[in-house]
Scaffold this active site. Structure first.
Site, PDB file in Angstrom:
ATOM      1  CE  LYS A   9      -9.403   7.849   3.907  1.00 32.73           C
ATOM      2  NZ  LYS A   9      -8.996   6.935   4.985  1.00 32.73           N
ATOM      3  CG  ASP A  40      -4.595  11.882  -1.260  1.00 31.19           C
ATOM      4  OD1 ASP A  40      -5.835  11.872  -1.104  1.00 31.19           O
ATOM      5  OD2 ASP A  40      -3.820  11.128  -0.642  1.00 31.19           O
ATOM      6  CG  HIS A  68      -2.394   7.073   2.398  1.00 36.48           C
ATOM      7  ND1 HIS A  68      -2.665   6.059   1.514  1.00 36.48           N
ATOM      8  CD2 HIS A  68      -3.053   6.759   3.541  1.00 36.48           C
ATOM      9  CE1 HIS A  68      -3.444   5.165   2.105  1.00 36.48           C
ATOM     10  NE2 HIS A  68      -3.701   5.560   3.334  1.00 36.48           N
ATOM     11  CD  GLN A  97      -7.539  11.577   6.239  1.00 35.51           C
ATOM     12  OE1 GLN A  97      -8.475  12.051   6.889  1.00 35.51           O
ATOM     13  NE2 GLN A  97      -7.262  10.285   6.240  1.00 35.51           N
ATOM     14  CB  CYS A 145      -1.525   3.799   5.026  1.00 30.37           C
ATOM     15  SG  CYS A 145      -2.543   2.372   5.271  1.00 30.37           S
TER      16      CYS A 145
HETATM   17  C1  LIG Z   1      -4.397  10.989   2.732  1.00 35.09           C
HETATM   18  C2  LIG Z   1      -4.993   9.721   2.221  1.00 35.09           C
HETATM   19  N1  LIG Z   1      -4.911   9.431   0.925  1.00 35.09           N
HETATM   20  C3  LIG Z   1      -5.451   8.318   0.417  1.00 35.09           C
HETATM   21  C4  LIG Z   1      -6.108   7.406   1.205  1.00 35.09           C
HETATM   22  C5  LIG Z   1      -6.645   6.168   0.587  1.00 35.09           C
HETATM   23  O1  LIG Z   1      -8.014   6.105   0.678  1.00 35.09           O
HETATM   24  P1  LIG Z   1      -8.790   4.765   0.315  1.00 35.09           P
HETATM   25  O2  LIG Z   1      -8.206   3.694   1.160  1.00 35.09           O
HETATM   26  O3  LIG Z   1     -10.192   5.083   0.643  1.00 35.09           O
HETATM   27  O4  LIG Z   1      -8.596   4.525  -1.140  1.00 35.09           O
HETATM   28  C6  LIG Z   1      -6.220   7.666   2.576  1.00 35.09           C
HETATM   29  C7  LIG Z   1      -6.926   6.719   3.454  1.00 35.09           C
HETATM   30  O5  LIG Z   1      -6.452   6.225   4.448  1.00 35.09           O
HETATM   31  C8  LIG Z   1      -5.642   8.845   3.097  1.00 35.09           C
HETATM   32  O6  LIG Z   1      -5.706   9.128   4.402  1.00 35.09           O
END
Ligand SMILES: Cc1ncc(COP(=O)(O)O)c(C=O)c1O
Lengths: 143, 411
Positions: B227, B201, B124, B204, B366
């Site tokens: 999430k 990270d 991401h 998900q 993203c």
């Molecule tokens: C795999 C992953 N990492 C990081 C993020 C970033 O999360 P946030 O926008 O809540 O900071 C997301 C959210 O879309 C994501 O899907």
């Protein structure tokens, strides 16, 4: 409107008829699709949110648009509006082109666009106007 | 249908939004990878804070302050327990993005020219851009583990990339585009062998299955509250105690200090030394309530149910002739279905599904490097599940896709 009366009802701002047959038709069979090698306007714009891309070519002769073509990649709204726009540009003078407004695009489309799709629908006009600016900048007749 | 031991009928009652009508149709929410819905007990916990014990934390001696502090600390304990960590190791941030940025910033000072950071091609943006910035500042190289033809990380390639120059390895637990569940233990082992810091990270991952930081043996792990049934604006940065002790804070001010003199200050204990300023108190308490909610159902059961629902969705999509980008092995993927319909742009698919009350995501999700360079597409559609979804939701999705194809006159 219905959505104001009923808190459990939410709806998109777009009319139901957004995917009318003529829009699908222009999307599937875009008019004036292609490139013009020697054109006064050759300009690309990107709709960053959707990733829609349009490259527009306009060739003038004796002050009037002789030929228009475009290439691109994007949603039905951005592609169909561009296709429709190329049809109305022919024979127009530069002055007439500069007077084009977003209302003209909406009228041509014949449907109401929501805030999000507005960007798709106006990508053609933005590309055209930026292209005109660039051409005039080049020619040094910037007003 | 058999709900695989999950009483979805009852669960749905906790999500008021699922009673909404969208464009006159029952809402089918399939955009859970973007953000999840929020159940009543979570809303209630946050309202309760504002209604009954609104006060700042860690500073006020009065009864309300004491209660607010107790609840806020308790929320940290719940989250710590949720990932098998200790309270001292569990920092609240704004979300996964802030957690990753904080790490890139804090770890920067230990890097020197010629060092390498290893990420993966499926990351991401939030796990790419902070490292690119760090790389620019420090003349450090960023390298990417390849995605193979089966949409999994190429572990052979990871073995080649991770070497003595590697100082940081940061990879996602579950892909928000492909749904692939990465073998983070294996990659962590490679990082450990060369003494690199290992970051996961789990934005998900943590919402969908049980995450155990001790088992993964990562140095840091992050995720977002929104999430996993929590509110927006709250998330987590887990760090191994010995790592956090070495790390300097990234925000300075109130709450995070033990003692302040005109010349210098002493930091507070963990985790508070990393939580400067008045925090998102209601959000933290909401996240605690979200964890309670998830644990009451049970992460095992959630995973089992989602696996079953995902299998159903894949079968139905395949029958409908929809191309899905995902790993073949069902055990290696979460409830994320990224797909494409030939002859239609993703935004048109999403707009037409919206008319049927079905919410999906369209675009690059993203993850532009993955979508543009690896999958070679400008925009894709993504339907993503959570445990309150049903096979009925999938059926509505399929009907919606068929209708959309009809509008575009696709056979
Ligand atoms: C795999 C992953 N990492 C990081 C993020 C970033 O999360 P946030 O926008 O809540 O900071 C997301 C959210 O879309 C994501 O899907």
């Amino acid at each position: 409107m219905k959505e104001n009366l009923n808190p459990d009802w939410l709806g998109s701002e777009e009319g139901d008829e957004i995917y009318r047959e003529n829009i699908i038709d222009h999307f599937k069979n875009p008019r004036n699709y292609g490139e013009i090698v020697e054109a006064e306007i050759k300009h690309s714009e990107l709709n960053a949110i959707c990733g829609d891309m349009i490259r527009l070519f306009v060739k003038f002769k004796e002050g009037k648009v002789e030929d228009v073509k475009f290439k691109g990649n994007g949603c039905a709204i951005s592609m169909a509006t561009t296709s429709m726009m190329t049809e109305i540009l022919k024979e127009k003078t530069l002055e007439e082109i500069k007077k084009l407004k977003k209302e003209d695009i909406f009228e041509m489309l014949g449907i109401k666009l929501g805030v999000v799709r507005m960007k798709c629908g106006l990508l053609c006009l933005n590309t055209l106007m930026k292209g005109v600016e660039q051409m005039e900048g080049k020619d040094g007749i910037k007003n | 249908m058999k709900n695989h031991m999950l009483d979805v009928g009852n669960i749905i009652k906790d999500f008021a939004i699922l009673n909404k009508r969208i464009n006159g149709k029952r809402l089918v929410y399939l955009d859970n990878a973007a953000t999840s819905l929020t159940p009543e007990p979570v809303l209630e916990a946050m309202n309760e804070y504002y209604r009954s014990y609104n006060a700042n934390v860690h500073r006020s001696i009065h009864t309300l302050g004491e209660k607010a502090t107790k609840e806020y600390v308790e929320a940290h304990k719940k989250v710590a327990d949720f990932i098998n960590a200790d309270l001292e190791e569990t920092i609240f941030t704004k979300g996964a993005t802030e957690s990753l940025n904080a790490l890139a910033y804090c770890l920067m000072k230990d890097l020197k020219e010629g060092d390498e950071v290893v990420l993966s091609e499926m990351e991401h943006h939030s796990n790419i851009v902070p490292w690119q910035q760090l790389a620019k500042n420090k003349n450090v190289k960023v390298k990417y583990i390849c995605v193979n033809d089966d949409y999994e990380l190429d572990l052979e390639h990871a073995r080649e990339l991770i070497n003595k120059k590697t100082k940081i390895v940061s990879v996602m637990h579950v892909s928000n585009v492909l749904g692939t569940i990465n073998d983070v233990k294996e990659i962590g082992g490679l990082a450990k062998n060369v003494g690199a810091v290992f970051i996961v990270d789990s934005a998900q991952g943590a919402p969908h299955f049980s995450v155990d930081v001790k088992e993964i043996d990562c140095d840091f792990l992050c995720f977002s509250g929104h999430k996993m049934l929590g509110p927006t604006g709250i998330g987590v940065l887990y760090g191994k105690k010995k790592m956090l002790e070495k790390l300097n804070p990234f925000l300075f001010g109130g709450e995070m200090i033990r003692e302040v003199n005109f010349e210098e200050s002493k930091w507070n204990d963990l985790p508070w030394k990393f939580e400067a300023g008045t925090p998102n108190i209601a959000g933290g308490i909401g996240l605690g309530a979200a964890v309670d909610y998830l644990r009451k159902i049970g992460m095992e059961r959630i995973r089992n149910y989602e696996e079953h629902l995902t299998a159903y969705a894949f079968k139905k999509l395949k029958e409908a002739g929809v191309l899905v980008y995902c790993a073949k092995d069902a055990r290696k993927r979460g409830g994320v279905m990224t797909f494409k319909i030939d002859g239609m742009h993703a935004h048109d698919v999403a707009a037409l599904l919206d008319k049927e009350g079905v919410a999906i995501r369209a675009g690059h999700m993203c993850a532009m490097p993955l979508v543009n360079k690896i999958l070679k597409e400008n925009a894709l559609c993504r339907a993503s599940l959570y445990f309150y979804n049903t096979t009925g939701d999938i059926d509505t999705l399929i009907i919606g896709i068929k209708k959309a194809k009809e509008v575009f006159q696709i056979a």
